[in-house]
Design an enzyme around this catalytic site. Structure first.
Site, PDB file in Angstrom:
ATOM      1  N   THR A   1       0.844  -1.173   0.000  1.00  0.00           N
ATOM      2  CA  THR A   1       0.000   0.000   0.000  1.00  0.00           C
ATOM      3  C   THR A   1       0.881   1.223   0.000  1.00  0.00           C
ATOM      4  O   THR A   1       0.704   2.093   0.826  1.00  0.00           O
ATOM      5  CB  THR A   1      -0.895   0.034   1.246  1.00  0.00           C
ATOM      6  OG1 THR A   1      -0.057   0.084   2.395  1.00  0.00           O
ATOM      7  CG2 THR A   1      -1.791  -1.163   1.301  1.00  0.00           C
ATOM      8  N   GLY A   2       1.873   1.301  -0.944  1.00  0.00           N
ATOM      9  CA  GLY A   2       2.665   2.534  -1.052  1.00  0.00           C
ATOM     10  C   GLY A   2       1.637   3.628  -0.914  1.00  0.00           C
ATOM     11  O   GLY A   2       0.768   3.740  -1.761  1.00  0.00           O
ATOM     12  N   THR A   3       1.696   4.412   0.119  1.00  0.00           N
ATOM     13  CA  THR A   3       0.486   5.060   0.546  1.00  0.00           C
ATOM     14  C   THR A   3       0.740   6.351   1.295  1.00  0.00           C
ATOM     15  O   THR A   3       1.870   6.708   1.596  1.00  0.00           O
ATOM     16  CB  THR A   3      -0.266   4.109   1.498  1.00  0.00           C
ATOM     17  OG1 THR A   3      -1.522   4.661   1.811  1.00  0.00           O
ATOM     18  CG2 THR A   3       0.503   3.972   2.790  1.00  0.00           C
ATOM     19  N   THR A   4      -0.352   7.039   1.595  1.00  0.00           N
ATOM     20  CA  THR A   4      -0.294   8.153   2.531  1.00  0.00           C
ATOM     21  C   THR A   4      -1.435   7.968   3.514  1.00  0.00           C
ATOM     22  O   THR A   4      -2.585   7.859   3.104  1.00  0.00           O
ATOM     23  CB  THR A   4      -0.500   9.496   1.807  1.00  0.00           C
ATOM     24  OG1 THR A   4       0.325   9.524   0.663  1.00  0.00           O
ATOM     25  CG2 THR A   4      -0.149  10.638   2.723  1.00  0.00           C
TER      26      THR A   4
END
Lengths: 216, 217
Positions: free
Chosen positions: B15-18
């Site tokens: 979930t390369g994510t913010t």
């Protein structure tokens, strides 16, 4: 904590792991930088001025490898001197940026430095150029260095066209303070240079005068 | 610009994510983007929900390896529901965060997932906790995580104020996530927000075309 002896800590390359920013306003530009130079985990110089003059009204901000960036700035300073004598008048900011870009691009495998070039000339007023990795692009504002990652959101949100000189200076100081708080490789004091038609003003904002935020 | 996050080394779907959570006056807002990707090359889901309800008034949001995060939250949910039956009272937010922390710390060699836990309980009101990759647990009034969070540290430091109103906090969270999604190529999609107060839980979705725009868009 300091296990290395003298020669040990200098075997790491000197990096100006840094935060630099340039902003254009109507009538001039504001350039800003932090003042930390690190070699690995040591701070080798805590008061280095990374805003280097290329000509009377053209400055550049240094980031990346300290040696590479300083050398590029010195070489371009010399080249600009020759160029301005040849044309008999003050050089354009675009010319200075092009000279920096030419070196960055030609030696892109060997060098590791990113310079932001900003200044004022008669033809186009205040201009900011980014020269990362050998590209040349004029932008309303540019940020660079390791600390810039942390402030992309802030500058995206806060920048707007039509800022006054005082607003631009405040924007630069705020951005530097935020980046210096979060980036381990940026810190010290903030150097700010304001260039417009009439003068070039260099200013230092000491640590206790930097803006503070809700958790400080 | 180098990316400073371990998300880029996660194998499989990450979930390369913010993700973000912030306390305001009377409640807490927790939010995330909705992109799941394999490396930086392929978006495997545009609409994934990263806000997991672990109890009535406690949510966790996930960053890192999706598989690890789902496994950990599943285990945490079952621990917590048993715990709340035993105690005959809803769990404290710190209890939920501690359960996640124990799982992350005990299995730190195998896992690559981090969490933000936010919620409301009767004892301490609205709270936010962050459990990082190795299993550290700390409480903060506002916290951000995930690969996209790098770009909004400056914005959050500058713009977060304690005791904001609900609307101010929602606007702050939406802006912060939109800014991160604008700069991080592995964050994107829509903004999911959950507002948790004593009264209940409210889910707000901000679709892509309603996201705030900034000067260069």
């Amino acid at each position: 904590m300091l296990e290395e002896t003298g020669p040990g800590c200098l075997s790491e390359a000197l990096k100006t792991g840094t935060t630099i920013i340039g902003v254009e306003y109507d009538g001039g530009v504001v350039l800003g930088s932090d003042s930390r130079v690190s070699a690995g985990a040591s701070v080798v110089n805590r008061v280095m001025n990374k805003l280097s003059p290329l000509h009377d009204k053209i400055y550049c901000a240094l980031s990346g490898s300290a040696a590479d960036a300083q050398t590029i700035a010195e070489v371009v300073n010399y080249q600009l001197d020759v160029h301005s004598m040849e044309i008999g008048e003050d050089p354009q900011v675009r010319s200075a940026a092009t000279l920096v870009r030419n070196i960055s691009y030609k030696y892109k495998e060997e060098l590791s430095a990113h310079l932001i070039v900003a200044g004022w000339d008669r033809r186009d007023g205040g201009q900011v150029f980014a020269t990362l990795n050998g590209l040349l692009t004029r932008q309303p504002f540019a940020v660079g260095g390791s600390g810039s990652s942390y402030v992309y959101g802030f500058v995206d949100a806060e920048y707007h066209r039509g800022m006054s000189k005082a607003q631009s200076q405040q924007f630069v100081v705020n951005t530097l303070a935020l980046a210096m708080n979060r980036d381990g490789s940026s810190g010290g004091v903030a150097y700010v240079v304001t260039i417009d038609e009439h003068n070039t003003e260099e200013k230092v904002v000491l640590g206790n005068n930097l803006p503070t935020f809700f958790d400080q | 610009m180098e990316k400073r996050s371990t998300d880029s080394q996660v194998k499989g779907v990450s979930t390369g994510t913010t993700i973000l959570a912030a306390v305001y006056d009377g409640g807490v807002v927790i939010g995330s983007d909705s992109r799941a990707s394999i490396g930086g090359d392929y978006v495997s889901s545009k609409t994934i929900n990263k806000l997991i309800q672990v109890h009535d008034r406690i949510f966790a949001c996930i960053a890192g390896s999706l598989a690890d995060a789902q496994a950990v939250t599943k285990a945490a949910k079952s621990h917590l529901s048993f715990h709340s039956v035993q105690m005959e009272t809803p769990p404290l937010v710190v209890a939920a965060a501690s359960v996640l922390k124990e799982l992350c710390y005990r299995n730190k060699e195998e896992l690559q997932a981090g969490f933000i836990t936010a919620g409301w309980d009767r004892k301490n009101g609205p709270q936010v906790y962050v459990v990082s990759l190795g299993g550290m647990l700390i409480s903060q009034p506002v916290t951000i995580a995930g690969s996209g969070s790098t770009y909004i540290y400056g914005y959050v430091d500058a713009k977060y104020k304690p005791n904001m109103s609900r609307e101010q906090c929602l606007q702050f969270a939406t802006n912060a996530l939109a800014l991160a999604m604008g700069r991080d190529n592995v964050s994107g999609g829509v903004v999911h927000l959950v507002v948790i107060t004593e009264e209940g839980v409210e889910h707000v979705v901000v679709p892509g075309d309603k996201l705030p725009r900034f000067h260069d868009e």
